[in-house]
Design a protein around this motif. Sequence first.
Motif, short mmCIF file in Angstrom:
data_model
loop_
_atom_site.label_atom_id
_atom_site.label_comp_id
_atom_site.label_asym_id
_atom_site.label_seq_id
_atom_site.Cartn_x
_atom_site.Cartn_y
_atom_site.Cartn_z
N GLU A 273 0.84 -1.20 0.00
CA GLU A 273 0.00 0.00 0.00
C GLU A 273 0.87 1.25 0.00
OE1 GLU A 273 -3.88 1.26 2.48
OE2 GLU A 273 -2.05 1.31 3.70
N VAL B 138 0.04 5.44 0.53
CA VAL B 138 -0.94 6.49 0.82
C VAL B 138 -0.28 7.84 0.58
CG1 VAL B 138 -2.43 7.56 2.55
CG2 VAL B 138 -2.16 5.06 2.49
N ALA C 41 -5.10 6.50 -1.66
CA ALA C 41 -4.44 5.23 -1.31
C ALA C 41 -4.42 4.32 -2.53
CB ALA C 41 -5.17 4.54 -0.16
#
Length: 731
Positions: free
Chosen positions: A690, A692, A706
Amino acid sequence: MNLHVDVPDEATDVRLGQFAVASQSSLQERRPRTLKHGDTFGVFDRNGDVLSGEGSPDGLFHRDTRHLSHLDLLINGARPILLSSTLRDDNAVLTCDLTNPDLYDEEGRLLLEHDVIHIRRSKFLWKSACFERLLVRNFGDRPQRLTLELRFEADFADLFEVRGTRRMRRGTFQPADVGSESVTLTYSGLDDRTRATRLRIDPAPARLEARRALFEVDVAPGQRTVIFVEVRCDDQVPQKRPREHYLSSMVEARRALRQSSSRAASIATSNEIFNEAVRRSVSDLYMLVTDTPEGPYPYAGTPWFSAAFGRDALITAYQTLWMDPALARGVLQFLAANQAKAEDPVADAEPGKILHEVRYGEMAELGEVPFRRYYGSVDSTPLFVMLAGAYLERTRDTTTLERLWPNIEAALRWIDVYGDRDGDGFIEYGRRTKEGLINQGWKDSHDSVFHADGSMARGPIALCEVQAYVYAAKRAAAHIASVLGMPERAALLEAEAEQVRKRFDGAFWCEDLGTYALALDGDKRLCRVRSSNAGHTLFTGIALPERATRVAETLMDASSFSGWGVRTIASTEARYNPMSYHNGSVWPHDNALIALGLARYGLKQEVARIFDGLFHASVYIDLRRLPELFCGFPRRRGQGPTFYPVACAPQAWAAATPLSLVQACLGLGFDPQARTVRLDRPVLPAFLDEIVLRNLAVDGCRLDLAVRRAGGEVATHVLGRTGDVRVEVTV
């Protein structure tokens, strides 16, 4: 236009290591601690000392002069033991925790066993001064009377002397001015300038001399005492005592760092080690930024390049344009203000040319080095126009571009009139005097441009990547002209760019090598060498689509890709040396530009490989800080990269590399007119699940975004927005 160009005979040029940094000691071995603010920087050892000696890079430097060449702390005549040495995450303060060794009297009897006295040194820089607080605490069960000694020297060496250049003559050292609480050390240079270092100490020491301060300190059990030291490199005499000045200056310094970095978008990921690397990158970047009258400007790097460099700042601003456009605006405005207006062979200056480097030291003032205001880079000028176009695309700031347009036109005239030195349609370089740089691309070592047999190329030299920059500059200028309401000028520039592209492909493509040649020499012979320079053809888009895959394959072949990154020169080439500066090493910023180029052509898996290699290199590096370069030895399982001994760290374009790689992987772009953030075929490297991004600015709007792994794909989620801004994803 045919210009006189000095073509050096490399066999007889006695300065083959021209202005190179002497490798008498390894910065990586010493792992120094570095602080910077404005035109002042400090290089300290891990104890917080400045240690003198042959080849030592330590010191407190201001405007290219070493104002403090020695500063060490002794306790009862012995050097304290290091416990830890840390820089705050924001680089605001260096904290060194020390303790006493076993201390003996003159008869050899133990007076104080080790680890009883704790000394905490806290240092920071602010407005031409170094501030230090010494906190001494007694953790024993008996009162202790200690003798602390600070020894100091100021050699006022020019930075180029510290780098290894020898001087035949020096100026005059004046007698020290010693008071009860201050010492002033003064040097009168051959350039008729007086430089001074003023030390102020609070409380006043028991004895203060021209080269040392002695303190008799009584510390009860569990109690502490504090000493403040201020070292100034200017002629200011603050009204506040050092104690009060330390506290107020620290508040100002930390506030300034927060304000400068707060305007930028932020990155957080699923990998905490990478988060540490990003935090250090951002902190390094804003520590290196110097406020100029024209705006914020990232200095290139410490210790050797803490100055305004054109090429470095332009590339750094390009790498960080997505997250903080204010840096690009500051760089463009500073370089426009310092654009050459006349011919000056000593400075390699010609009308419209963009700055290479500015120096303020004694040697530059005297002309012992040519860098007082030096224009000897062939790529800064097209890069300036490229950045201007990219800045307009990112911000739609037509007001700034209207103001810069005369400078852009002057840069384009330099490309057309002075850049093509022999009239063959390519942009070449050649120093105008024997004092200038022999090679004037980003690989500016004396031996960085050569033929397949290893023989040196003779000028004027047309570098592969410079032609690519010219192509991109013409296209960028066409876009600017179109937005500013000059359609005919835009059409002409587009046509010129297309001519550059066709001419370049016909002359530089090497089918058997699977890449573009390194350069074209003065005899119009190709330097048929596999190099990372060809990757910049992808970055600019000059590479024909049918060539791009071949270029990428060559760059990612084992002879070029070390496992940590793409080497400057492939291991198959005659001058390959993984320990060299430019002929086989790995430069993070070079890889960042290559990655942006691979992303342009949709080669995202190759981008992810470069990202993965550089991330895993940072795991092994002190402070997770990518250096200027490291050696090009192949990656070995369970081992980190091999360090280059005198690589700068922090270095602006290396600090910007992880930030740029995030952009390349996500294919991040902006359309301010449509208030749109675009992701083009986003991918995540294997070490990230991930990413962000917060505070992405688009035409006054803000977006938090995100990107998460979802099986074999990635998914995008808007976490928050301010204003009418949207996201478009191309898969």
